[in-house]
Design a protein around this motif. Sequence first.
Motif, PDB file in Angstrom:
ATOM      1  N   ILE A 195      23.584  36.471  62.449  1.00  0.00           N
ATOM      2  CA  ILE A 195      22.463  35.847  61.732  1.00  0.00           C
ATOM      3  C   ILE A 195      21.638  35.058  62.746  1.00  0.00           C
ATOM      4  O   ILE A 195      22.182  34.362  63.604  1.00  0.00           O
ATOM      5  CB  ILE A 195      22.947  34.918  60.597  1.00  0.00           C
ATOM      6  CG1 ILE A 195      23.923  35.662  59.672  1.00  0.00           C
ATOM      7  CG2 ILE A 195      21.754  34.395  59.806  1.00  0.00           C
ATOM      8  CD1 ILE A 195      24.455  34.827  58.521  1.00  0.00           C
ATOM      9  N   ASP A 196      20.355  35.184  62.594  1.00  0.00           N
ATOM     10  CA  ASP A 196      19.399  34.524  63.477  1.00  0.00           C
ATOM     11  C   ASP A 196      19.740  33.059  63.755  1.00  0.00           C
ATOM     12  O   ASP A 196      20.049  32.318  62.826  1.00  0.00           O
ATOM     13  CB  ASP A 196      18.028  34.537  62.775  1.00  0.00           C
ATOM     14  CG  ASP A 196      16.983  35.108  63.676  1.00  0.00           C
ATOM     15  OD1 ASP A 196      17.250  35.142  64.895  1.00  0.00           O
ATOM     16  OD2 ASP A 196      15.921  35.510  63.159  1.00  0.00           O
ATOM     17  N   ASP A 197      19.663  32.670  65.005  1.00  0.00           N
ATOM     18  CA  ASP A 197      19.974  31.292  65.377  1.00  0.00           C
ATOM     19  C   ASP A 197      19.090  30.264  64.673  1.00  0.00           C
ATOM     20  O   ASP A 197      19.491  29.121  64.494  1.00  0.00           O
ATOM     21  CB  ASP A 197      19.819  31.107  66.899  1.00  0.00           C
ATOM     22  CG  ASP A 197      20.961  31.779  67.633  1.00  0.00           C
ATOM     23  OD1 ASP A 197      22.044  31.893  67.037  1.00  0.00           O
ATOM     24  OD2 ASP A 197      20.755  32.186  68.797  1.00  0.00           O
ATOM     25  N   VAL A 198      17.886  30.681  64.279  1.00  0.00           N
ATOM     26  CA  VAL A 198      16.986  29.692  63.683  1.00  0.00           C
ATOM     27  C   VAL A 198      17.570  29.086  62.411  1.00  0.00           C
ATOM     28  O   VAL A 198      17.226  27.967  62.034  1.00  0.00           O
ATOM     29  CB  VAL A 198      15.580  30.282  63.371  1.00  0.00           C
ATOM     30  CG1 VAL A 198      14.839  30.625  64.647  1.00  0.00           C
ATOM     31  CG2 VAL A 198      15.677  31.483  62.449  1.00  0.00           C
ATOM     32  N   SER A 199      18.468  29.831  61.754  1.00  0.00           N
ATOM     33  CA  SER A 199      19.027  29.260  60.524  1.00  0.00           C
ATOM     34  C   SER A 199      20.367  28.579  60.749  1.00  0.00           C
ATOM     35  O   SER A 199      21.065  28.240  59.797  1.00  0.00           O
ATOM     36  CB  SER A 199      19.151  30.349  59.452  1.00  0.00           C
ATOM     37  OG  SER A 199      19.335  31.615  60.023  1.00  0.00           O
ATOM     38  N   ALA A 200      20.720  28.330  62.023  1.00  0.00           N
ATOM     39  CA  ALA A 200      22.062  27.804  62.324  1.00  0.00           C
ATOM     40  C   ALA A 200      22.347  26.467  61.639  1.00  0.00           C
ATOM     41  O   ALA A 200      23.446  26.256  61.117  1.00  0.00           O
ATOM     42  CB  ALA A 200      22.250  27.683  63.827  1.00  0.00           C
ATOM     43  N   ALA A 201      21.363  25.567  61.612  1.00  0.00           N
ATOM     44  CA  ALA A 201      21.613  24.246  61.035  1.00  0.00           C
ATOM     45  C   ALA A 201      21.897  24.363  59.538  1.00  0.00           C
ATOM     46  O   ALA A 201      22.865  23.787  59.015  1.00  0.00           O
ATOM     47  CB  ALA A 201      20.425  23.322  61.286  1.00  0.00           C
ATOM     48  N   ALA A 202      21.064  25.145  58.848  1.00  0.00           N
ATOM     49  CA  ALA A 202      21.250  25.319  57.404  1.00  0.00           C
ATOM     50  C   ALA A 202      22.578  26.020  57.119  1.00  0.00           C
ATOM     51  O   ALA A 202      23.306  25.660  56.191  1.00  0.00           O
ATOM     52  CB  ALA A 202      20.095  26.123  56.819  1.00  0.00           C
ATOM     53  N   LEU A 203      22.902  27.008  57.955  1.00  0.00           N
ATOM     54  CA  LEU A 203      24.162  27.730  57.752  1.00  0.00           C
ATOM     55  C   LEU A 203      25.349  26.811  57.958  1.00  0.00           C
ATOM     56  O   LEU A 203      26.323  26.854  57.201  1.00  0.00           O
ATOM     57  CB  LEU A 203      24.255  28.901  58.728  1.00  0.00           C
ATOM     58  CG  LEU A 203      23.367  30.109  58.423  1.00  0.00           C
ATOM     59  CD1 LEU A 203      23.419  31.091  59.584  1.00  0.00           C
ATOM     60  CD2 LEU A 203      23.799  30.766  57.131  1.00  0.00           C
ATOM     61  N   SER A 204      25.267  25.995  59.015  1.00  0.00           N
ATOM     62  CA  SER A 204      26.371  25.064  59.285  1.00  0.00           C
ATOM     63  C   SER A 204      26.592  24.155  58.096  1.00  0.00           C
ATOM     64  O   SER A 204      27.725  23.930  57.666  1.00  0.00           O
ATOM     65  CB  SER A 204      26.073  24.211  60.527  1.00  0.00           C
ATOM     66  OG  SER A 204      25.992  25.036  61.663  1.00  0.00           O
ATOM     67  N   GLU A 205      25.508  23.645  57.540  1.00  0.00           N
ATOM     68  CA  GLU A 205      25.624  22.732  56.405  1.00  0.00           C
ATOM     69  C   GLU A 205      26.283  23.442  55.219  1.00  0.00           C
ATOM     70  O   GLU A 205      27.196  22.908  54.585  1.00  0.00           O
ATOM     71  CB  GLU A 205      24.229  22.220  56.032  1.00  0.00           C
ATOM     72  CG  GLU A 205      24.292  21.070  55.048  1.00  0.00           C
ATOM     73  CD  GLU A 205      22.894  20.651  54.589  1.00  0.00           C
ATOM     74  OE1 GLU A 205      21.927  20.864  55.354  1.00  0.00           O
ATOM     75  OE2 GLU A 205      22.793  20.132  53.461  1.00  0.00           O
ATOM     76  N   CYS A 206      25.807  24.646  54.954  1.00  0.00           N
ATOM     77  CA  CYS A 206      26.366  25.425  53.827  1.00  0.00           C
ATOM     78  C   CYS A 206      27.835  25.737  54.059  1.00  0.00           C
ATOM     79  O   CYS A 206      28.669  25.581  53.172  1.00  0.00           O
ATOM     80  CB  CYS A 206      25.559  26.708  53.654  1.00  0.00           C
ATOM     81  SG  CYS A 206      26.408  27.985  52.681  1.00  0.00           S
ATOM     82  N   PHE A 207      28.151  26.154  55.279  1.00  0.00           N
ATOM     83  CA  PHE A 207      29.514  26.600  55.565  1.00  0.00           C
ATOM     84  C   PHE A 207      30.497  25.431  55.498  1.00  0.00           C
ATOM     85  O   PHE A 207      31.587  25.550  54.925  1.00  0.00           O
ATOM     86  CB  PHE A 207      29.564  27.274  56.937  1.00  0.00           C
ATOM     87  CG  PHE A 207      30.711  28.220  57.095  1.00  0.00           C
ATOM     88  CD1 PHE A 207      30.594  29.557  56.713  1.00  0.00           C
ATOM     89  CD2 PHE A 207      31.925  27.796  57.614  1.00  0.00           C
ATOM     90  CE1 PHE A 207      31.659  30.435  56.842  1.00  0.00           C
ATOM     91  CE2 PHE A 207      32.992  28.665  57.750  1.00  0.00           C
ATOM     92  CZ  PHE A 207      32.860  29.995  57.364  1.00  0.00           C
ATOM     93  N   VAL A 208      30.096  24.295  56.069  1.00  0.00           N
ATOM     94  CA  VAL A 208      30.987  23.133  56.116  1.00  0.00           C
ATOM     95  C   VAL A 208      31.174  22.520  54.727  1.00  0.00           C
ATOM     96  O   VAL A 208      32.203  21.920  54.423  1.00  0.00           O
ATOM     97  CB  VAL A 208      30.459  22.103  57.146  1.00  0.00           C
ATOM     98  CG1 VAL A 208      31.142  20.766  56.990  1.00  0.00           C
ATOM     99  CG2 VAL A 208      30.658  22.650  58.559  1.00  0.00           C
ATOM    100  N   LYS A 209      30.183  22.726  53.865  1.00  0.00           N
ATOM    101  CA  LYS A 209      30.320  22.260  52.491  1.00  0.00           C
ATOM    102  C   LYS A 209      31.522  22.953  51.835  1.00  0.00           C
ATOM    103  O   LYS A 209      32.294  22.357  51.105  1.00  0.00           O
ATOM    104  CB  LYS A 209      29.043  22.586  51.722  1.00  0.00           C
ATOM    105  CG  LYS A 209      28.767  21.680  50.560  1.00  0.00           C
ATOM    106  CD  LYS A 209      27.339  21.867  50.090  1.00  0.00           C
ATOM    107  CE  LYS A 209      27.216  21.390  48.649  1.00  0.00           C
ATOM    108  NZ  LYS A 209      25.983  21.856  48.025  1.00  0.00           N
ATOM    109  N   LYS A 210      31.684  24.222  52.120  1.00  0.00           N
ATOM    110  CA  LYS A 210      32.799  24.972  51.537  1.00  0.00           C
ATOM    111  C   LYS A 210      34.070  24.821  52.366  1.00  0.00           C
ATOM    112  O   LYS A 210      35.168  24.883  51.837  1.00  0.00           O
ATOM    113  CB  LYS A 210      32.428  26.441  51.435  1.00  0.00           C
ATOM    114  CG  LYS A 210      33.163  27.182  50.353  1.00  0.00           C
ATOM    115  CD  LYS A 210      32.419  28.454  50.003  1.00  0.00           C
ATOM    116  CE  LYS A 210      32.738  28.958  48.626  1.00  0.00           C
ATOM    117  NZ  LYS A 210      32.022  30.223  48.369  1.00  0.00           N
ATOM    118  N   HIS A 211      33.908  24.651  53.666  1.00  0.00           N
ATOM    119  CA  HIS A 211      35.061  24.607  54.578  1.00  0.00           C
ATOM    120  C   HIS A 211      34.904  23.423  55.522  1.00  0.00           C
ATOM    121  O   HIS A 211      34.483  23.591  56.670  1.00  0.00           O
ATOM    122  CB  HIS A 211      35.130  25.912  55.388  1.00  0.00           C
ATOM    123  CG  HIS A 211      35.241  27.129  54.541  1.00  0.00           C
ATOM    124  ND1 HIS A 211      36.412  27.470  53.886  1.00  0.00           N
ATOM    125  CD2 HIS A 211      34.350  28.096  54.225  1.00  0.00           C
ATOM    126  CE1 HIS A 211      36.226  28.594  53.210  1.00  0.00           C
ATOM    127  NE2 HIS A 211      34.981  28.992  53.393  1.00  0.00           N
TER     128      HIS A 211
END
Length: 287
Positions: A195-211
């Motif tokens: 997945i494009d690096d530009v969305s890394a911050a949003a992805l991190s937030e989403c992922f850490v919310k679950k894990h």
Amino acid sequence: MRLLSLISLAAAAEAGTLSPPQHIFSNPPSLSSSGRRIPTPYESAVLGRRILALTPLGNLATVFPADDAGGQYGTEENRPDGLGGMPHSLMDYVADCEDEGNPTFLAINIETTFKNVHDGSNVSLAQQWTPPYPPDKRIKSTTTSSTPGLLSRLMNWLGLGSDDDDDDDSEPPEAVPYSAANLPRFSLLGYMEKIDDVSAAALSECFVKKHPDAKYWLPGNRIHEAEFVRLVVQQVYWVGGFGDRAYIGWISVDDWKSVTREEWEGVSLPGEKKGWKEWSVERAGDL
Ligand SMILES: *[C@@H]1O[C@H](CO)[C@@H](O)[C@H](O)[C@H]1NC(C)=O
């Protein structure tokens, strides 16, 4: 239209669902012959997308590359020779950060799973629905009865429980959640894509919310090379439960991907609320 037909599932669910199944691992030859309304593949896709959204773990299968030569992989010095073509399936953390039907993973490049992906393997993700609440009545085995520890163990396993794990340890909890053969599960087949690096911050937030623990191995951490990837779903295989009351078979990937958040938020799965019956299809519109 689609939501309406989902709501009519509730009525189907009410109508006599406690009898033993007639068709367990396949649908009856004629769908109407079971006397129950079997959810359509699209309705099953809606349920599946809800499972994907709510279920944090899954088994991710890959295949060892045909020319696998064992010991060439630094951190796996003792990998045996001759694994080429062998399937390999292991639990991984799953999130649904894009909400388009393509699950999100945090790929650690030294993991065998992601090594296989790197070597060109396709992937398959299996997830199953695990009800957070026990049914009102359980189908009893003759040798064991359910123990009070089961629910709290399960809740803890799901990350929903409190830490009061001081229950009596006289009997281990049952390992299988309820009548698991009648609970929905699926397998998503496809390939991994960064997945494009530009969305890394949003992805991190989403992922850490679950894990929450995954914050220690987010991309850029100092221990392991990591990146966010999506499973690009190409095929969907679904087992909704016993075949006389649930759809079993392939779901079109277009159906899988066109399910909206509103749709999957509008249905419920067995045992999302207390007081459900083990052999029933209380899935939709029963709020
Ligand atoms: C991955 O699956 C596709 C079919 O979707 C197939 O054409 C391709 O050969 C597979 N790749 C490998 C490495 O098996």
